[in-house]
Design a protein around this motif. Sequence first.
Motif, PDB file in Angstrom:
ATOM      1  N   PHE A  37      10.337 -41.321 -25.209  1.00 22.23           N
ATOM      2  CA  PHE A  37      11.017 -40.784 -26.390  1.00 22.23           C
ATOM      3  C   PHE A  37      12.486 -41.181 -26.436  1.00 22.23           C
ATOM      4  N   ASP A  38      12.888 -42.072 -25.558  1.00 18.58           N
ATOM      5  CA  ASP A  38      14.272 -42.533 -25.554  1.00 18.58           C
ATOM      6  C   ASP A  38      14.655 -43.111 -26.920  1.00 18.58           C
ATOM      7  N   GLY A  39      15.801 -42.681 -27.440  1.00 21.67           N
ATOM      8  CA  GLY A  39      16.306 -43.223 -28.696  1.00 21.67           C
ATOM      9  C   GLY A  39      15.638 -42.678 -29.942  1.00 21.67           C
ATOM     10  N   CYS A  40      14.765 -41.686 -29.796  1.00 22.78           N
ATOM     11  CA  CYS A  40      14.050 -41.135 -30.957  1.00 22.78           C
ATOM     12  C   CYS A  40      14.789 -39.925 -31.520  1.00 22.78           C
ATOM     13  N   THR A  41      15.217 -40.020 -32.759  1.00 19.74           N
ATOM     14  CA  THR A  41      15.798 -38.871 -33.448  1.00 19.74           C
ATOM     15  C   THR A  41      14.704 -37.937 -33.930  1.00 19.74           C
ATOM     16  N   PHE A  42      13.661 -38.521 -34.504  1.00 16.14           N
ATOM     17  CA  PHE A  42      12.501 -37.761 -34.984  1.00 16.14           C
ATOM     18  C   PHE A  42      11.304 -38.077 -34.104  1.00 16.14           C
ATOM     19  N   VAL A  43      10.461 -37.100 -33.879  1.00 11.01           N
ATOM     20  CA  VAL A  43       9.373 -37.240 -32.914  1.00 11.01           C
ATOM     21  C   VAL A  43       8.410 -38.369 -33.275  1.00 11.01           C
ATOM     22  N   TRP A  44       8.185 -38.609 -34.570  1.00 11.29           N
ATOM     23  CA  TRP A  44       7.221 -39.645 -34.957  1.00 11.29           C
ATOM     24  C   TRP A  44       7.714 -41.058 -34.637  1.00 11.29           C
ATOM     25  N   GLU A  45       8.999 -41.213 -34.398  1.00 13.97           N
ATOM     26  CA  GLU A  45       9.509 -42.543 -34.059  1.00 13.97           C
ATOM     27  C   GLU A  45       8.933 -43.051 -32.748  1.00 13.97           C
ATOM     28  N   ALA A  46       8.477 -42.142 -31.890  1.00 12.90           N
ATOM     29  CA  ALA A  46       7.882 -42.556 -30.620  1.00 12.90           C
ATOM     30  C   ALA A  46       6.578 -43.321 -30.824  1.00 12.90           C
ATOM     31  N   ILE A  47       5.914 -43.093 -31.945  1.00 14.70           N
ATOM     32  CA  ILE A  47       4.659 -43.812 -32.205  1.00 14.70           C
ATOM     33  C   ILE A  47       4.912 -45.311 -32.325  1.00 14.70           C
ATOM     34  N   THR A  48       6.054 -45.679 -32.891  1.00 16.14           N
ATOM     35  CA  THR A  48       6.365 -47.106 -33.058  1.00 16.14           C
ATOM     36  C   THR A  48       6.657 -47.791 -31.732  1.00 16.14           C
ATOM     37  N   LYS A  49       6.906 -47.009 -30.686  1.00 17.02           N
ATOM     38  CA  LYS A  49       7.276 -47.568 -29.387  1.00 17.02           C
ATOM     39  C   LYS A  49       6.102 -47.652 -28.411  1.00 17.02           C
ATOM     40  N   ILE A  50       4.936 -47.147 -28.801  1.00 14.56           N
ATOM     41  CA  ILE A  50       3.806 -47.107 -27.873  1.00 14.56           C
ATOM     42  C   ILE A  50       3.399 -48.508 -27.420  1.00 14.56           C
TER      43      ILE A  50
END
Length: 240
Positions: free
Chosen positions: A22-35
Motif C-alpha cells: 500500500f506504499d504511496g496509496c492515498t485511496f485504498v483502491w489504488e493498491a489494486i493497480t500495483k498488484i
Amino acid sequence: MEIDLAPTAFFALEDEFVASFFDGCTFVWEAITKIETHTARLAGDKQTILGNVMPGAYLSDRPIFIGEGAVIEPGAYVQGPAYIGAGATVRHGAYVRENVILLPGSGLGHASEAKNALFLPGAHAPHFNYVGDSILGHRVNLGAGTKLSNLGIMSEKDAMTGKRPSIHLTINSQTYDTGLAKMGAILGDDAQSGCNAVLNPGTLIGPRTLVYANLSLRKGHHAADSIIKFRQNPRRVDRI
C-alpha cells in the motif's frame, strides 16, 4: 462527515511486508493497480517451489513462487504469475490466474478463481468464489458462492479507443474516479460475507462488517462494524 478511504482505514499495517503493498496509496483502491508490479517483484522471473505441489496439480511455465508449507492440491491450476506465501493453500479445482498474491496462511478453495487479487494473511475464499481485481484483508472469509464482480454489465468499450470507462464511486456526495475499468471489492480486516452474496464492482467494506447471504451489495462505501442485512419474507400456503 468525511469518510477515511486510506488503506489504514481498512487494514492493520504494522507489519512492514504487508504495508509495502500500500506504499504511496492515498485511496485504498489504488493498491489494486500495483498488484501486478508486486507480483513481479515477489515471484521474479522464474519458478521457486518450496512448498508441496501435490500430484495432479498443474503449474504453467510462468513465474510462480510457492513458499514453505504452502500446498497446491490435486486438480488446481496455477497459471501465474503468482506469489503463494508460506502456509497458503490452493485447493482442488482452484484456478489461480495472472497476478495473484496469497500471503501467509491465506487460501483459495475448491472451484474458486482469483485474478489480479491480493489476499492478506489469513484471508480465505474457500468455496465456489470469484475474486477479481480485489483485496481481501486479514482473516476475511467469503461464504460459499460469494462473487466479487469486477466489471459492470453496462461497461462497454469505446468504439474509437477500445477502452472501457473507469468506475466512479459516490461517497457522502463526493464522487471519486478510481481510474479502474475493472474493480471488484475491497474487504477490510475480519469482514465476512454470507453464502451466495454478490459484491458489485467498486464495493468497499470496512473492517469487521458482515454481509448477509444472498445479498447483492451495491458499489460504494459500507462502514466498519456493520451488519448488512437481507430480509426475505417466505410465506407458506396450502397445496391444493
